[in-house]
Design an enzyme around this catalytic site. Sequence first.
Site, PDB file in Angstrom:
ATOM      1  N   VAL A  21     -83.123 -11.042 -69.968  1.00 44.23           N
ATOM      2  CA  VAL A  21     -82.553  -9.873 -69.284  1.00 44.23           C
ATOM      3  C   VAL A  21     -83.660  -8.905 -68.868  1.00 44.23           C
ATOM      4  CG1 VAL A  21     -80.859  -8.001 -69.426  1.00 44.23           C
ATOM      5  CG2 VAL A  21     -80.397 -10.172 -70.584  1.00 44.23           C
ATOM      6  N   TYR A 146     -75.458 -11.357 -87.222  1.00 42.64           N
ATOM      7  CA  TYR A 146     -75.874 -10.806 -85.921  1.00 42.64           C
ATOM      8  C   TYR A 146     -74.781  -9.899 -85.351  1.00 42.64           C
ATOM      9  CZ  TYR A 146     -77.203 -10.943 -80.942  1.00 42.64           C
ATOM     10  OH  TYR A 146     -77.532 -10.614 -79.653  1.00 42.64           O
ATOM     11  N   THR A 174     -71.236 -10.903 -71.046  1.00 43.92           N
ATOM     12  CA  THR A 174     -70.755 -12.200 -71.522  1.00 43.92           C
ATOM     13  C   THR A 174     -71.960 -13.159 -71.527  1.00 43.92           C
ATOM     14  OG1 THR A 174     -69.916 -12.507 -69.277  1.00 43.92           O
ATOM     15  CG2 THR A 174     -68.308 -11.925 -70.961  1.00 43.92           C
ATOM     16  N   LYS A 197     -81.932 -30.259 -71.799  1.00 42.22           N
ATOM     17  CA  LYS A 197     -81.472 -31.586 -72.241  1.00 42.22           C
ATOM     18  C   LYS A 197     -81.312 -32.536 -71.061  1.00 42.22           C
ATOM     19  CE  LYS A 197     -78.818 -31.329 -76.469  1.00 42.22           C
ATOM     20  NZ  LYS A 197     -77.531 -31.309 -77.135  1.00 42.22           N
TER      21      LYS A 197
END
Length: 324
Positions: A21, A146, A174, A197
């Site tokens: 961010v 957290y 989100t 991946k």
Amino acid sequence: MDSEIKAGPMRVLVTGGSGLVGKAIEHVVQREGGKLQGEEWIFLSSKDADLVDVGQTRAVFEKYRPTHVIHLAAKVGGLYLHMRENLHFLRDNIKINDNVLQTAHEMGVTKVVSCLSSCIFPDKTTYPIDETMIHNGPPHDSNFGYSHAKRMIDVQNRAYFQQHGHRYTAVIPTNVFGPYDNFNIENGHVLSALINKTYKAKKEGTSVNVCGSGAPRRQFIYSLDLGRLIIWVLREYEEIDPIILSVDEEDEVSIKEAVDMIAKALDFKGKIHFDTTLSDGQLRKTASNAKLRRYLPDITFTPLKEAVKMTCDWFVANYDIART
């Protein structure tokens, strides 16, 4: 009420400035005209100060003397790391947040915008979730440490306002993704870990193994869209109460749909296997962006397919410097 209002251009300190961010905000500030004349923006990374340490936090605030703070720094990880180390995440994040907010208070910072997470919402709840529901029950067990630490930022913001009149607030994005994310397969966020991946599987000619069933649904927001919104919150949003920064409810997609978008963006033609012996985490976390829409009715978001493609392209082009 002793909140200090400073005239003149802002000097903005961004904690966690080298992360996903922070890099997005830096892009908006430097390349999209997000910085106004005379303003100074400082992007801190963990190399500049360990914010778990109050002395280092104080020293970095004294060095830069910010008038405004965007607080993004956090101890974070993926689902499975959180499940193993809840105490670690609880203690480190409580320390980081208290050090940043209390130092900002002591040094007369005008406004702090902290970044929360949609995982802080109660596990047992009704959907869509909105800003009034944060404290309505315990968070999901997988990352309770957290989540509780992050919830305390909202509690502290209210207390700083009540006792000192400070305009400290918080945003709740989100699921964020984009360039400079943590693409680590073990502890990266879901979308970025899947990008890595899939890229590896394509290179090695193997199949992609996805943790869980692919059924959980998420609202994904592109980091640059979020960066623009956080700057808007810093400049325009006057409430102490937090605001959810999210795409619309109907833009929610399943992990399976997200995997398909990644496969298409990376031109992966191999097999995709969903390992249902592994936990799915929360099946949904649908959040309402009605409050944001009341403030910004015409806001548009980068379409997910487009944002996934841009992130995949960035990852391939910057593989050598990406966090993998």
